[in-house]
Write a protein that holds these residues in place. Sequence first.
Motif, PDB file in Angstrom:
ATOM      1  N   MET A   1     -63.198  41.488 -26.696  1.00  0.00           N
ATOM      2  CA  MET A   1     -63.272  42.928 -26.525  1.00  0.00           C
ATOM      3  C   MET A   1     -62.586  43.371 -25.230  1.00  0.00           C
ATOM      4  SD  MET A   1     -64.617  43.927 -29.247  1.00  0.00           S
ATOM      5  CE  MET A   1     -64.759  45.646 -28.817  1.00  0.00           C
ATOM      6  N   VAL A   2     -62.638  42.550 -24.193  1.00  0.00           N
ATOM      7  CA  VAL A   2     -61.965  42.898 -22.952  1.00  0.00           C
ATOM      8  C   VAL A   2     -60.452  42.740 -23.100  1.00  0.00           C
ATOM      9  CG1 VAL A   2     -61.644  42.223 -20.541  1.00  0.00           C
ATOM     10  CG2 VAL A   2     -63.932  42.390 -21.479  1.00  0.00           C
ATOM     11  N   ASP A   3     -60.013  41.691 -23.816  1.00  0.00           N
ATOM     12  CA  ASP A   3     -58.580  41.459 -24.015  1.00  0.00           C
ATOM     13  C   ASP A   3     -57.968  42.469 -24.952  1.00  0.00           C
ATOM     14  OD1 ASP A   3     -58.609  39.299 -22.329  1.00  0.00           O
ATOM     15  OD2 ASP A   3     -59.048  37.858 -23.946  1.00  0.00           O
ATOM     16  N   HIS A   4     -58.744  42.879 -25.987  1.00  0.00           N
ATOM     17  CA  HIS A   4     -58.243  43.832 -26.980  1.00  0.00           C
ATOM     18  C   HIS A   4     -59.283  44.921 -27.203  1.00  0.00           C
ATOM     19  CE1 HIS A   4     -55.096  40.920 -27.858  1.00  0.00           C
ATOM     20  NE2 HIS A   4     -56.039  40.002 -27.984  1.00  0.00           N
ATOM     21  N   PRO A   5     -59.431  45.859 -26.260  1.00  0.00           N
ATOM     22  CA  PRO A   5     -60.470  46.885 -26.371  1.00  0.00           C
ATOM     23  C   PRO A   5     -60.218  47.805 -27.548  1.00  0.00           C
ATOM     24  CG  PRO A   5     -58.936  47.379 -24.570  1.00  0.00           C
ATOM     25  CD  PRO A   5     -58.575  46.019 -25.083  1.00  0.00           C
TER      26      PRO A   5
ATOM     27  N   ILE B   1     -65.886  42.459 -17.832  1.00  0.00           N
ATOM     28  CA  ILE B   1     -66.811  42.077 -18.899  1.00  0.00           C
ATOM     29  C   ILE B   1     -68.176  42.717 -18.658  1.00  0.00           C
ATOM     30  CG2 ILE B   1     -68.103  40.150 -19.891  1.00  0.00           C
ATOM     31  CD1 ILE B   1     -65.575  38.461 -19.599  1.00  0.00           C
ATOM     32  N   PHE B   2     -68.627  42.702 -17.401  1.00  0.00           N
ATOM     33  CA  PHE B   2     -69.898  43.367 -17.075  1.00  0.00           C
ATOM     34  C   PHE B   2     -69.834  44.835 -17.449  1.00  0.00           C
ATOM     35  CE2 PHE B   2     -72.331  46.111 -14.291  1.00  0.00           C
ATOM     36  CZ  PHE B   2     -73.598  45.557 -14.333  1.00  0.00           C
ATOM     37  N   ASN B   3     -68.755  45.526 -17.056  1.00  0.00           N
ATOM     38  CA  ASN B   3     -68.612  46.952 -17.362  1.00  0.00           C
ATOM     39  C   ASN B   3     -68.636  47.207 -18.865  1.00  0.00           C
ATOM     40  OD1 ASN B   3     -68.469  47.517 -14.667  1.00  0.00           O
ATOM     41  ND2 ASN B   3     -66.377  48.306 -14.685  1.00  0.00           N
ATOM     42  N   TYR B   4     -67.972  46.332 -19.613  1.00  0.00           N
ATOM     43  CA  TYR B   4     -67.968  46.514 -21.066  1.00  0.00           C
ATOM     44  C   TYR B   4     -69.370  46.356 -21.635  1.00  0.00           C
ATOM     45  CZ  TYR B   4     -67.665  45.492 -25.971  1.00  0.00           C
ATOM     46  OH  TYR B   4     -67.906  45.501 -27.317  1.00  0.00           O
ATOM     47  N   ARG B   5     -70.072  45.324 -21.210  1.00  0.00           N
ATOM     48  CA  ARG B   5     -71.416  45.071 -21.743  1.00  0.00           C
ATOM     49  C   ARG B   5     -72.364  46.210 -21.372  1.00  0.00           C
ATOM     50  NH1 ARG B   5     -72.617  39.441 -22.432  1.00  0.00           N
ATOM     51  NH2 ARG B   5     -74.792  40.076 -22.772  1.00  0.00           N
ATOM     52  N   LEU B   6     -72.280  46.699 -20.135  1.00  0.00           N
ATOM     53  CA  LEU B   6     -73.151  47.806 -19.719  1.00  0.00           C
ATOM     54  C   LEU B   6     -72.792  49.088 -20.464  1.00  0.00           C
ATOM     55  CD1 LEU B   6     -74.404  48.689 -16.198  1.00  0.00           C
ATOM     56  CD2 LEU B   6     -73.350  50.475 -17.577  1.00  0.00           C
ATOM     57  N   SER B   7     -71.509  49.399 -20.551  1.00  0.00           N
ATOM     58  CA  SER B   7     -71.092  50.641 -21.211  1.00  0.00           C
ATOM     59  C   SER B   7     -71.439  50.620 -22.694  1.00  0.00           C
ATOM     60  CB  SER B   7     -69.590  50.856 -21.016  1.00  0.00           C
ATOM     61  OG  SER B   7     -69.277  50.996 -19.644  1.00  0.00           O
ATOM     62  N   ARG B   8     -71.351  49.451 -23.305  1.00  0.00           N
ATOM     63  CA  ARG B   8     -71.715  49.324 -24.720  1.00  0.00           C
ATOM     64  C   ARG B   8     -73.174  49.688 -24.929  1.00  0.00           C
ATOM     65  NH1 ARG B   8     -73.880  45.016 -27.775  1.00  0.00           N
ATOM     66  NH2 ARG B   8     -73.304  45.116 -30.003  1.00  0.00           N
TER      67      ARG B   8
ATOM     68  N   GLY C   1     -75.988  33.951 -20.666  1.00  0.00           N
ATOM     69  CA  GLY C   1     -75.995  35.343 -21.081  1.00  0.00           C
ATOM     70  C   GLY C   1     -74.768  35.834 -21.812  1.00  0.00           C
ATOM     71  N   SER C   2     -73.760  35.000 -21.959  1.00  0.00           N
ATOM     72  CA  SER C   2     -72.533  35.466 -22.612  1.00  0.00           C
ATOM     73  C   SER C   2     -72.737  35.563 -24.124  1.00  0.00           C
ATOM     74  CB  SER C   2     -71.375  34.503 -22.312  1.00  0.00           C
ATOM     75  OG  SER C   2     -71.645  33.230 -22.861  1.00  0.00           O
ATOM     76  N   VAL C   3     -71.907  36.402 -24.747  1.00  0.00           N
ATOM     77  CA  VAL C   3     -71.893  36.512 -26.211  1.00  0.00           C
ATOM     78  C   VAL C   3     -70.478  36.187 -26.675  1.00  0.00           C
ATOM     79  CG1 VAL C   3     -73.777  38.165 -26.373  1.00  0.00           C
ATOM     80  CG2 VAL C   3     -71.460  38.994 -26.024  1.00  0.00           C
ATOM     81  N   PRO C   4     -70.311  35.694 -27.894  1.00  0.00           N
ATOM     82  CA  PRO C   4     -69.007  35.166 -28.325  1.00  0.00           C
ATOM     83  C   PRO C   4     -67.874  36.185 -28.306  1.00  0.00           C
ATOM     84  CG  PRO C   4     -70.750  34.470 -29.830  1.00  0.00           C
ATOM     85  CD  PRO C   4     -71.356  35.479 -28.907  1.00  0.00           C
ATOM     86  N   TRP C   5     -68.189  37.470 -28.502  1.00  0.00           N
ATOM     87  CA  TRP C   5     -67.131  38.456 -28.686  1.00  0.00           C
ATOM     88  C   TRP C   5     -66.726  39.182 -27.417  1.00  0.00           C
ATOM     89  CZ3 TRP C   5     -70.162  42.298 -27.040  1.00  0.00           C
ATOM     90  CH2 TRP C   5     -71.520  42.284 -27.411  1.00  0.00           C
ATOM     91  N   GLN C   6     -67.360  38.906 -26.267  1.00  0.00           N
ATOM     92  CA  GLN C   6     -67.099  39.731 -25.085  1.00  0.00           C
ATOM     93  C   GLN C   6     -65.682  39.529 -24.549  1.00  0.00           C
ATOM     94  OE1 GLN C   6     -70.385  38.442 -22.611  1.00  0.00           O
ATOM     95  NE2 GLN C   6     -69.073  37.102 -21.393  1.00  0.00           N
ATOM     96  N   ASP C   7     -65.145  38.312 -24.558  1.00  0.00           N
ATOM     97  CA  ASP C   7     -63.795  38.086 -24.062  1.00  0.00           C
ATOM     98  C   ASP C   7     -62.771  38.793 -24.945  1.00  0.00           C
ATOM     99  OD1 ASP C   7     -63.872  36.072 -21.725  1.00  0.00           O
ATOM    100  OD2 ASP C   7     -65.272  35.219 -23.180  1.00  0.00           O
TER     101      ASP C   7
ATOM    102  N   ASN D   1     -58.684  47.307  -9.616  1.00  0.00           N
ATOM    103  CA  ASN D   1     -58.377  45.875  -9.562  1.00  0.00           C
ATOM    104  C   ASN D   1     -59.617  45.023  -9.810  1.00  0.00           C
ATOM    105  OD1 ASN D   1     -55.667  46.504  -8.796  1.00  0.00           O
ATOM    106  ND2 ASN D   1     -56.370  46.781  -6.682  1.00  0.00           N
ATOM    107  N   LEU D   2     -60.343  45.349 -10.883  1.00  0.00           N
ATOM    108  CA  LEU D   2     -61.556  44.610 -11.204  1.00  0.00           C
ATOM    109  C   LEU D   2     -61.215  43.198 -11.647  1.00  0.00           C
ATOM    110  CD1 LEU D   2     -63.476  47.325 -13.272  1.00  0.00           C
ATOM    111  CD2 LEU D   2     -63.820  46.706 -10.875  1.00  0.00           C
ATOM    112  N   THR D   3     -62.106  42.286 -11.299  1.00  0.00           N
ATOM    113  CA  THR D   3     -61.965  40.924 -11.797  1.00  0.00           C
ATOM    114  C   THR D   3     -62.326  40.885 -13.279  1.00  0.00           C
ATOM    115  OG1 THR D   3     -64.253  40.302 -11.339  1.00  0.00           O
ATOM    116  CG2 THR D   3     -62.660  40.072  -9.524  1.00  0.00           C
ATOM    117  N   ARG D   4     -61.986  39.787 -13.909  1.00  0.00           N
ATOM    118  CA  ARG D   4     -62.316  39.660 -15.326  1.00  0.00           C
ATOM    119  C   ARG D   4     -63.824  39.710 -15.544  1.00  0.00           C
ATOM    120  NH1 ARG D   4     -59.703  38.210 -19.758  1.00  0.00           N
ATOM    121  NH2 ARG D   4     -60.887  37.324 -21.500  1.00  0.00           N
ATOM    122  N   GLU D   5     -64.576  39.061 -14.674  1.00  0.00           N
ATOM    123  CA  GLU D   5     -66.039  39.067 -14.802  1.00  0.00           C
ATOM    124  C   GLU D   5     -66.595  40.478 -14.662  1.00  0.00           C
ATOM    125  OE1 GLU D   5     -67.534  36.306 -11.959  1.00  0.00           O
ATOM    126  OE2 GLU D   5     -67.368  34.604 -13.337  1.00  0.00           O
ATOM    127  N   GLU D   6     -66.031  41.269 -13.733  1.00  0.00           N
ATOM    128  CA  GLU D   6     -66.484  42.650 -13.550  1.00  0.00           C
ATOM    129  C   GLU D   6     -66.129  43.509 -14.756  1.00  0.00           C
ATOM    130  OE1 GLU D   6     -66.184  42.838  -8.647  1.00  0.00           O
ATOM    131  OE2 GLU D   6     -64.503  43.479  -9.909  1.00  0.00           O
TER     132      GLU D   6
END
Length: 376
Positions: free
Chosen positions: A372-376, A276-283, A364-370, A269-274
């Motif tokens: 990528m989370v919505d459509h991985p 996005i963090f996971n995606y950026r770190l895993s990338r 710190g945000s980048v344009p494509w992060q949202d 049950n991660l929040t949206r911010e979490e």
Amino acid sequence: FYFQVLLCCFCNDIALSTGRRRRRQQERTVWVRPWIVRRVEFGLYDRLMVELRNEDDKAFTNFMRMPPAMFDEIVGRLTPRLTRRTTNWREPLSPGLKVALTLRHLASGAKYQDMQYTWRVPHNTISKVQMTLPTTEAGWRHLADEWYRKWNFPHTIGAVDGKHVACKAPPNSGSEFYNYKGFFSIILLGVVSSDYKFIWADVSGNGSSSDAHIYNHSDLRAGLENGDLLGWPHPDPLPNDTQDVPYFLLGDDAFSLRTHMMKPYGAKNLTREERIFNYRLSRARRVVENAFGILANRFQVLLTTMSHHTENVRLIVKACILLHNVMRTRNLEDTQNVRAPNRASKDGKKQRNLIKQWINSPAGSVPWQDRMVDHP
């Protein structure tokens, strides 16, 4: 210098694995077999490699995993250590042939018994055949700057992960080398830079160990925990921010969360911010997995089940890593006193939350992060 010593040991000792086995000496009926004597006329080193060098640089590079100029440079550096005296019994192998045999074995994973016929070198002769961490704050910061520039993750020194390298079970070793994947192995634990080079590696682990166990008993972890690493940068603000944050490695769930080790959020049950963090770190952390893939694809001996003595397996892995780094540097690739754990984990969580907020802020945000989370 360390690279030269290591590769020399492997070139000169790539038979010690078989030579270490005690055998009763038998009388030789033939000292050198006739087909071996004709090595110069028909062997790969004196025939095919000469043709490839003169006619097809690309094919030579594919065969040796490096271009002719780099091959010549390595042979030149190693020649003083690889040269052996000529005796009344036989002509010694040339340094260039020793290096070529070693590189081809690493590149193809071919067994000595198979190589002996095309190279015209007896298999028991074939078988006989450090990375440097920065020491200044500027050196460490350069690594972090490259991570941020290439992978959009700040204050990252390197990404860490482990890889199992298959080998035959040593005699009387029980389950010590048997891993959870169902085969015998040694473990390569590596830290890589943003451009897929290894800046630190440990090959001492046996298959039954975990990545975290090897890391927790390493000098690297002790140096990070105790602040002993020379020149390790002091905390400073994230880009476009004001709060100081320590520098760190990127790991997966196997590692403990610390201020010097960032890992993804693991709860459900991660929040949206979490997320996005996971995606950026895993990338960013995916770089270490890709580095293992590049290493094994180039030196396909790492994809086989090696029959060498385990200490020679470790030596082979080190040699492959150092050769990999040399080629990455030359742009030839296309692509133990520890603080209380509860406190360290608490500080790590606080830091991870801070970086999460930064990643999700205008700073710190980048344009494509949202997207990528919505459509991985």
